[in-house]
Write a protein that holds these residues in place. Sequence first.
Motif, PDB file in Angstrom:
ATOM      1  N   ALA A  41      38.122  30.486  40.694  1.00  0.00           N
ATOM      2  CA  ALA A  41      39.010  30.588  39.687  1.00  0.00           C
ATOM      3  C   ALA A  41      40.370  31.373  39.848  1.00  0.00           C
ATOM      4  O   ALA A  41      41.302  30.942  39.208  1.00  0.00           O
ATOM      5  CB  ALA A  41      38.199  31.459  38.591  1.00  0.00           C
TER       6      ALA A  41
ATOM      7  N   ARG B 262      40.702  37.145  26.554  1.00  0.00           N
ATOM      8  CA  ARG B 262      40.223  38.503  26.493  1.00  0.00           C
ATOM      9  C   ARG B 262      39.298  39.005  25.025  1.00  0.00           C
ATOM     10  O   ARG B 262      38.603  39.538  24.865  1.00  0.00           O
ATOM     11  CB  ARG B 262      40.896  39.550  26.877  1.00  0.00           C
ATOM     12  CG  ARG B 262      40.452  40.999  26.884  1.00  0.00           C
ATOM     13  CD  ARG B 262      41.416  41.911  27.521  1.00  0.00           C
ATOM     14  NE  ARG B 262      41.749  41.794  28.850  1.00  0.00           N
ATOM     15  CZ  ARG B 262      41.451  42.218  29.992  1.00  0.00           C
ATOM     16  NH1 ARG B 262      40.056  42.840  29.779  1.00  0.00           N
ATOM     17  NH2 ARG B 262      41.590  41.951  31.153  1.00  0.00           N
TER      18      ARG B 262
ATOM     19  N   ILE C 292      44.573  37.089  37.604  1.00  0.00           N
ATOM     20  CA  ILE C 292      44.028  36.646  36.480  1.00  0.00           C
ATOM     21  C   ILE C 292      45.016  37.147  35.156  1.00  0.00           C
ATOM     22  O   ILE C 292      45.340  38.296  35.264  1.00  0.00           O
ATOM     23  CB  ILE C 292      42.630  37.415  35.976  1.00  0.00           C
ATOM     24  CG1 ILE C 292      41.770  36.922  37.240  1.00  0.00           C
ATOM     25  CG2 ILE C 292      41.954  37.218  34.839  1.00  0.00           C
ATOM     26  CD1 ILE C 292      41.287  35.321  37.258  1.00  0.00           C
TER      27      ILE C 292
ATOM     28  N   ASN D 279      44.364  29.969  39.584  1.00  0.00           N
ATOM     29  CA  ASN D 279      45.295  30.655  38.810  1.00  0.00           C
ATOM     30  C   ASN D 279      46.499  31.673  39.584  1.00  0.00           C
ATOM     31  O   ASN D 279      46.833  32.536  38.941  1.00  0.00           O
ATOM     32  CB  ASN D 279      44.727  31.528  37.679  1.00  0.00           C
ATOM     33  CG  ASN D 279      43.940  30.907  36.673  1.00  0.00           C
ATOM     34  OD1 ASN D 279      44.300  30.798  35.598  1.00  0.00           O
ATOM     35  ND2 ASN D 279      42.632  30.622  36.674  1.00  0.00           N
TER      36      ASN D 279
ATOM     37  N   GLY E 250      38.226  26.402  33.273  1.00  0.00           N
ATOM     38  CA  GLY E 250      37.197  26.260  33.860  1.00  0.00           C
ATOM     39  C   GLY E 250      36.428  25.303  33.461  1.00  0.00           C
ATOM     40  O   GLY E 250      36.943  24.042  32.419  1.00  0.00           O
TER      41      GLY E 250
ATOM     42  N   LEU F  24      37.432  36.863  33.406  1.00  0.00           N
ATOM     43  CA  LEU F  24      36.237  35.767  34.066  1.00  0.00           C
ATOM     44  C   LEU F  24      35.068  36.457  33.498  1.00  0.00           C
ATOM     45  O   LEU F  24      34.639  37.513  33.594  1.00  0.00           O
ATOM     46  CB  LEU F  24      36.296  36.018  35.359  1.00  0.00           C
ATOM     47  CG  LEU F  24      37.666  35.372  36.365  1.00  0.00           C
ATOM     48  CD1 LEU F  24      37.549  35.394  37.707  1.00  0.00           C
ATOM     49  CD2 LEU F  24      37.944  33.940  35.740  1.00  0.00           C
TER      50      LEU F  24
ATOM     51  N   TRP G 262      33.949  31.189  34.092  1.00  0.00           N
ATOM     52  CA  TRP G 262      34.915  30.601  32.966  1.00  0.00           C
ATOM     53  C   TRP G 262      36.024  31.702  32.943  1.00  0.00           C
ATOM     54  O   TRP G 262      35.897  32.889  32.835  1.00  0.00           O
ATOM     55  CB  TRP G 262      34.115  30.257  31.675  1.00  0.00           C
ATOM     56  CG  TRP G 262      33.082  29.470  31.662  1.00  0.00           C
ATOM     57  CD1 TRP G 262      31.720  29.613  32.076  1.00  0.00           C
ATOM     58  CD2 TRP G 262      32.951  27.940  31.373  1.00  0.00           C
ATOM     59  NE1 TRP G 262      30.917  28.403  32.186  1.00  0.00           N
ATOM     60  CE2 TRP G 262      31.955  27.424  31.625  1.00  0.00           C
ATOM     61  CE3 TRP G 262      33.953  27.216  30.908  1.00  0.00           C
ATOM     62  CZ2 TRP G 262      31.516  26.103  31.501  1.00  0.00           C
ATOM     63  CZ3 TRP G 262      33.845  25.748  30.792  1.00  0.00           C
ATOM     64  CH2 TRP G 262      32.518  25.388  31.060  1.00  0.00           C
ATOM     65  N   LEU G 263      37.024  31.185  32.399  1.00  0.00           N
ATOM     66  CA  LEU G 263      38.410  31.897  32.322  1.00  0.00           C
ATOM     67  C   LEU G 263      38.465  32.029  30.762  1.00  0.00           C
ATOM     68  O   LEU G 263      38.610  30.882  29.997  1.00  0.00           O
ATOM     69  CB  LEU G 263      39.718  31.250  33.012  1.00  0.00           C
ATOM     70  CG  LEU G 263      40.775  32.244  32.449  1.00  0.00           C
ATOM     71  CD1 LEU G 263      40.605  33.785  33.301  1.00  0.00           C
ATOM     72  CD2 LEU G 263      42.183  31.542  33.097  1.00  0.00           C
TER      73      LEU G 263
ATOM     74  N   SER H  57      43.175  37.483  29.643  1.00  0.00           N
ATOM     75  CA  SER H  57      42.061  36.723  30.023  1.00  0.00           C
ATOM     76  C   SER H  57      41.052  37.523  30.711  1.00  0.00           C
ATOM     77  O   SER H  57      41.442  38.618  31.610  1.00  0.00           O
ATOM     78  CB  SER H  57      42.711  35.626  30.485  1.00  0.00           C
ATOM     79  OG  SER H  57      43.439  34.671  29.864  1.00  0.00           O
TER      80      SER H  57
ATOM     81  N   ASP I 267      34.210  32.954  41.637  1.00  0.00           N
ATOM     82  CA  ASP I 267      35.334  33.912  41.271  1.00  0.00           C
ATOM     83  C   ASP I 267      36.386  33.388  41.998  1.00  0.00           C
ATOM     84  O   ASP I 267      37.666  33.449  41.577  1.00  0.00           O
ATOM     85  CB  ASP I 267      35.001  35.241  41.308  1.00  0.00           C
ATOM     86  CG  ASP I 267      33.941  35.605  40.266  1.00  0.00           C
ATOM     87  OD1 ASP I 267      33.671  34.950  39.417  1.00  0.00           O
ATOM     88  OD2 ASP I 267      33.497  36.778  40.739  1.00  0.00           O
TER      89      ASP I 267
END
Length: 536
Positions: free
Chosen positions: A219, A251, A227, A223, A211, A233, A247-248, A231, A216
Amino acid sequence: MGKNLAGKTAFIVAVLLVFCYGIVGIPHGGLKESIARRINLGLDLKGGVHLVLEVHVDEAIASSVDRDAVRLQTELAAAGIPGVSAGRIDPARSETIVVSGIPTGKLSDARGVFNGPNYSSYDVASGGDGTTTLTMKQQAAHELANRTVDTSIETIRERVDKLGVTEPVIQKYGLGDNQILVELPGVSDPGRVEEIIQSTAKLEIHAVAGGPFASDQEALQSNGGVIPADSVLMHGAASAGAPDQVWLLKRVSEVEGTDFRDAQPSTDQNGRPNITFTLTTEAGDRFYKYTSEHSATSATPGSMAIVLDNKVKEVASINSAIRDRGEIEGGFTKQQAADLSLMLRTGALPATITFLETRTVGPSLGAASIRQGVMAAVVGLTAVMVFMLLYYRGAGINACLALILNLIILLGFMGFAGSVLTLPGIAGVILTIGMGVDSNVLIFERIREELRAGKSAAMAVQQGFGHAWITIIDTHVTTIVSALILFLFGTGPVRGFAVTLAFGLLANLFTAVFVSRMIFEAHLKNKERGAVALSI
């Protein structure tokens, strides 16, 4: 009979003075103001805010499982099994970890890690394709949910105590799972209190994996439409005043709210409000390891995102290693910086909460309840005293004096114990009057029976109190046990009733038996033995 009357009288006077002090303390200002400082009023009498909150314990379970998944990957790598993927594949199953990529020849070594003490709270099931599923046991999940609620209660209590709320009620709410009852008497700014209680202040620092993106969709496209399992968002801004971006982030956070040891409002070099924080030793060592590996001078430089309540507040490059001290900047107002530092000092809530019920009691309604409750108590006491004087004549004076002393001891008890007087508590006071009269009726009727049997006045008093004592003890003990059960399992108002009832019954045991008997003995001593007919 009649022995040591001077000592008994002195003892009763001393008790009276002690409990009068319990009611008013050291007089300062008027009598009403002195009593108000000693007798705390509950929400229904003083006014304030009544809240019922629900704790989302699934979030705490998911966070615990995520951390176990990261630790599991590290331990598997240390056991010679690198490249293994471990994480929550299905977000809906917050209690499950799926481990994949274990080579066939390493299954035995992996089982040794799974059966270790760190994962004893999980049930392990092996699949046929080299995957293993770890599912948190139901008992472990239940205990974690209970700890989450208990921690939330303690955190909310610490925050409320910092605000100076007198005698708040913060406890589990018995009408639903994972619910908390909060009652704040005398709150002058309920909006701010609600905001402080509601906000989880869940401050986290995450590693940035990608990011920023404009949306979304962008993003996801960057990828490959998926996702990564490790990780997530998150929306936010890279700095104060910047537009919303996506941003990614990794987690699992590098640092979260429970890792903060202290936090204080401060200002940056430009005079803008910010927050300085200090991490615990363990968190500081962990944060130092992460920032050392991803600083600008390392082989894998990176950046980190400061996330507050699942919103990115700031994204910063890691110029050098950071251990246990840092600053948080995010365009805060002075009040916001003070409130956030308060939340971090008292500990972040382990999960988010939602309001199920919000009710406000105005002070005018509470004042009306006090007037009506006091009027009911006065009318009830007056009616009972008039009845006792008419029906028992001279002995009724004895009962009236015992009742008045009973009320003084009850209120003094509450003053010393710091108990909260509620509207049901006033009902408990009125019920105590009835119980006190009941005790006197039992004693007086027993004395009448002894007099009708031809016994002397002194012997009738002795036998009357002696035989009635067992019955009085039975009735009071059973009622006190009932009050104890109400106190243990009831909510705020019910507890108020239980407290005043129990205190009143204990006071009544003293006044109806000891004080009343001493008055009879003092009366009889002033007459010639056998020459007096009791007026009863």
